[in-house]
Design an enzyme around this catalytic site. Structure first.
Site, PDB file in Angstrom:
ATOM      1  N   ASN A  12      -0.746  -2.393  46.889  1.00  0.00           N
ATOM      2  CA  ASN A  12      -0.487  -1.118  46.200  1.00  0.00           C
ATOM      3  C   ASN A  12      -1.741  -0.782  45.392  1.00  0.00           C
ATOM      4  O   ASN A  12      -1.995  -1.384  44.357  1.00  0.00           O
ATOM      5  CB  ASN A  12       0.735  -1.283  45.286  1.00  0.00           C
ATOM      6  CG  ASN A  12       1.003  -0.031  44.471  1.00  0.00           C
ATOM      7  OD1 ASN A  12       0.361   1.007  44.672  1.00  0.00           O
ATOM      8  ND2 ASN A  12       1.948  -0.126  43.547  1.00  0.00           N
ATOM      9  N   TRP A  13      -2.503   0.169  45.899  1.00  0.00           N
ATOM     10  CA  TRP A  13      -3.782   0.508  45.246  1.00  0.00           C
ATOM     11  C   TRP A  13      -3.575   1.341  43.980  1.00  0.00           C
ATOM     12  O   TRP A  13      -4.526   1.587  43.247  1.00  0.00           O
ATOM     13  CB  TRP A  13      -4.685   1.276  46.227  1.00  0.00           C
ATOM     14  CG  TRP A  13      -5.120   0.493  47.426  1.00  0.00           C
ATOM     15  CD1 TRP A  13      -4.800  -0.807  47.747  1.00  0.00           C
ATOM     16  CD2 TRP A  13      -5.978   0.964  48.476  1.00  0.00           C
ATOM     17  NE1 TRP A  13      -5.403  -1.160  48.932  1.00  0.00           N
ATOM     18  CE2 TRP A  13      -6.127  -0.108  49.401  1.00  0.00           C
ATOM     19  CE3 TRP A  13      -6.618   2.176  48.734  1.00  0.00           C
ATOM     20  CZ2 TRP A  13      -6.907   0.016  50.559  1.00  0.00           C
ATOM     21  CZ3 TRP A  13      -7.392   2.298  49.884  1.00  0.00           C
ATOM     22  CH2 TRP A  13      -7.537   1.224  50.788  1.00  0.00           C
ATOM     23  N   LYS A  14      -2.362   1.819  43.764  1.00  0.00           N
ATOM     24  CA  LYS A  14      -2.073   2.671  42.595  1.00  0.00           C
ATOM     25  C   LYS A  14      -3.087   3.822  42.537  1.00  0.00           C
ATOM     26  O   LYS A  14      -3.467   4.352  43.585  1.00  0.00           O
ATOM     27  CB  LYS A  14      -2.031   1.831  41.315  1.00  0.00           C
ATOM     28  CG  LYS A  14      -1.069   0.641  41.473  1.00  0.00           C
ATOM     29  CD  LYS A  14      -0.740  -0.047  40.192  1.00  0.00           C
ATOM     30  CE  LYS A  14       0.201  -1.218  40.475  1.00  0.00           C
ATOM     31  NZ  LYS A  14       0.638  -1.919  39.282  1.00  0.00           N
ATOM     32  N   HIS A  98       8.972   2.256  42.291  1.00  0.00           N
ATOM     33  CA  HIS A  98       8.079   1.369  41.536  1.00  0.00           C
ATOM     34  C   HIS A  98       8.364   1.523  40.041  1.00  0.00           C
ATOM     35  O   HIS A  98       8.670   2.625  39.571  1.00  0.00           O
ATOM     36  CB  HIS A  98       6.616   1.707  41.848  1.00  0.00           C
ATOM     37  CG  HIS A  98       5.677   0.658  41.347  1.00  0.00           C
ATOM     38  ND1 HIS A  98       5.305   0.594  40.024  1.00  0.00           N
ATOM     39  CD2 HIS A  98       5.075  -0.392  41.962  1.00  0.00           C
ATOM     40  CE1 HIS A  98       4.499  -0.459  39.866  1.00  0.00           C
ATOM     41  NE2 HIS A  98       4.342  -1.065  41.018  1.00  0.00           N
ATOM     42  N   GLU A 100       6.496   1.768  37.614  1.00  0.00           N
ATOM     43  CA  GLU A 100       5.667   2.785  36.943  1.00  0.00           C
ATOM     44  C   GLU A 100       6.255   4.179  37.170  1.00  0.00           C
ATOM     45  O   GLU A 100       6.128   5.056  36.305  1.00  0.00           O
ATOM     46  CB  GLU A 100       4.212   2.673  37.435  1.00  0.00           C
ATOM     47  CG  GLU A 100       3.556   1.421  36.846  1.00  0.00           C
ATOM     48  CD  GLU A 100       2.469   0.789  37.706  1.00  0.00           C
ATOM     49  OE1 GLU A 100       1.974   1.440  38.640  1.00  0.00           O
ATOM     50  OE2 GLU A 100       2.130  -0.378  37.428  1.00  0.00           O
ATOM     51  N   GLU A 169       9.638  -6.973  41.273  1.00  0.00           N
ATOM     52  CA  GLU A 169       8.453  -6.947  40.413  1.00  0.00           C
ATOM     53  C   GLU A 169       8.912  -6.916  38.954  1.00  0.00           C
ATOM     54  O   GLU A 169       9.254  -5.846  38.436  1.00  0.00           O
ATOM     55  CB  GLU A 169       7.625  -5.692  40.691  1.00  0.00           C
ATOM     56  CG  GLU A 169       7.143  -5.568  42.113  1.00  0.00           C
ATOM     57  CD  GLU A 169       5.928  -4.644  42.224  1.00  0.00           C
ATOM     58  OE1 GLU A 169       4.885  -5.121  42.674  1.00  0.00           O
ATOM     59  OE2 GLU A 169       6.018  -3.467  41.835  1.00  0.00           O
ATOM     60  N   GLY A 175       0.288  -6.274  36.053  1.00  0.00           N
ATOM     61  CA  GLY A 175      -1.007  -5.988  35.430  1.00  0.00           C
ATOM     62  C   GLY A 175      -1.254  -6.743  34.143  1.00  0.00           C
ATOM     63  O   GLY A 175      -2.163  -6.417  33.386  1.00  0.00           O
ATOM     64  N   SER A 214       1.118  -9.503  39.152  1.00  0.00           N
ATOM     65  CA  SER A 214       0.001 -10.437  38.929  1.00  0.00           C
ATOM     66  C   SER A 214      -0.099 -11.502  40.013  1.00  0.00           C
ATOM     67  O   SER A 214      -0.424 -12.658  39.718  1.00  0.00           O
ATOM     68  CB  SER A 214       0.098 -11.073  37.536  1.00  0.00           C
ATOM     69  OG  SER A 214      -0.043 -10.075  36.540  1.00  0.00           O
ATOM     70  N   GLY A 235      -0.965  -5.648  43.420  1.00  0.00           N
ATOM     71  CA  GLY A 235      -1.632  -4.516  42.779  1.00  0.00           C
ATOM     72  C   GLY A 235      -3.118  -4.797  42.660  1.00  0.00           C
ATOM     73  O   GLY A 235      -3.875  -4.683  43.622  1.00  0.00           O
ATOM     74  N   GLY A 236      -3.547  -5.203  41.467  1.00  0.00           N
ATOM     75  CA  GLY A 236      -4.972  -5.374  41.164  1.00  0.00           C
ATOM     76  C   GLY A 236      -5.739  -6.167  42.217  1.00  0.00           C
ATOM     77  O   GLY A 236      -6.843  -5.766  42.618  1.00  0.00           O
TER      78      GLY A 236
HETATM   79  P1  13P Z   1      -0.502  -6.257  39.697  1.00  0.00           P
HETATM   80  O1  13P Z   1      -0.637  -7.164  40.917  1.00  0.00           O
HETATM   81  O2  13P Z   1      -1.769  -5.600  39.332  1.00  0.00           O
HETATM   82  O3  13P Z   1       0.181  -6.974  38.579  1.00  0.00           O
HETATM   83  O4  13P Z   1       0.494  -5.068  40.143  1.00  0.00           O
HETATM   84  C1  13P Z   1       1.700  -5.370  40.749  1.00  0.00           C
HETATM   85  C2  13P Z   1       2.326  -4.121  41.242  1.00  0.00           C
HETATM   86  O5  13P Z   1       2.773  -3.295  40.460  1.00  0.00           O
HETATM   87  C3  13P Z   1       2.353  -3.893  42.693  1.00  0.00           C
HETATM   88  O6  13P Z   1       3.184  -2.834  43.022  1.00  0.00           O
END
Ligand code: 13P
Length: 257
Positions: A12-14, A98, A100, A169, A175, A214, A235-236
């Site tokens: 997930n590149w956000k 998600h 977010e 998640e 993050g 994470s 994510g990251g």
């Molecule tokens: P991180 O891996 O950056 O914690 O993000 C997880 C995430 O929200 C994937 O959708």
């Protein structure tokens, strides 16, 4: 022992890499794919890079996901993107619900469920996200919260023959560098599997339950080794092809061991 499900590792590149750098990252992920034959790979770039990244992934085993979607086919919904538009851009998957989106954009369980049903009806496979906040975990409400979130969209999953994925998640792990330990993740994943199984055995065996929050190279193996953890939503660490590839390699090693 039941055989492991084929792992799914999704990035997930956000709100990163929405232009030419996204296409470069997609190209690097495509280059990794031939050495990862036992893992399904998905990337979720921002809307602006979806079509270009899907073009780059064409003919490879890397699939492309939207990060969100409106449930309606078309209409006066400024700023929104429909299921058909994601399909036209080359997506086969879509991340929905998600945390977010739930936190910053007020998406309710009911709206997430409506989106999941619309995605399935249109021919997209959803990655449906669930997870508790730190306050909810500390109040001992993790399973109650996740159960409420899953039950909202369970009828949509059960009504469709299209396999979906669920991503657990924990919000406090996203993050932050903190992650649920393998045992904490397995407990929630096993509970999700049991709720699916109560609806249908087939649903329970066909739905991949991903862990997210994470996930990095150094913790992926331990997290992915749990029997009900069928992959990762990253994510990251998905913003770097080498670390995304390393996480996928950990999934591959477990699935072939
Ligand atoms: P991180 O891996 O950056 O914690 O993000 C997880 C995430 O929200 C994937 O959708």
């Amino acid at each position: 022992m039941t055989p492991r499900r084929r792992p799914l590792v999704a990035g997930n590149w956000k709100m990163h890499h929405g232009g030419s750098t996204g296409v470069e990252l997609a190209t690097e992920v495509v280059r990794l794919a031939p050495s990862l034959l036992h893992v399904d790979l998905v990337i979720a770039p921002p809307f602006t890079a979806l079509a270009a990244c899907a073009h780059e992934c064409d003919g490879s085993r890397v699939e492309v996901a939207g990060q969100n979607m409106h449930p309606k086919d078309s209409g006066a919904f400024t700023g929104e993107v429909s299921p058909r538009m994601l399909l036209d851009a080359g997506c086969t998957w879509v991340i929905l619900g998600h945390s977010e989106r739930r936190q910053h954009f007020g998406e309710s369980d009911a709206f997430v469920a409506e989106k999941i049903a619309a995605a399935l009806a249109a021919g997209l496979r959803p990655i449906a996200c669930v997870g508790e906040t730190l306050a909810e975990r500390e109040a001992g409400r993790t399973l109650a919260v996740v159960e409420r979130q899953v039950r909202a969209f369970l009828p949509a999953l059960a009504a469709s023959s299209r396999p979906a994925a669920i991503a657990y998640e924990p919000v406090w792990a996203i993050g932050t560098g903190k992650n649920a330990g393998p045992a904490e993740a397995q407990e929630v994943h096993a509970a999700i599997r049991a709720w699916l199984q109560a609806a249908s055995m087939e649903l329970a065996s066909d739905t991949r339950i991903l862990y997210g929050g994470s996930v990095k190279l150094d913790n992926a193996r331990d997290l992915l080794a749990s029997p009900d953890v069928d992959g990762a939503l990253v994510g990251g660490a998905s913003l770097d092809a080498a670390s995304f590839g390393g996480i996928a390699r950990a999934a591959e090693a477990l699935s072939t061991s």
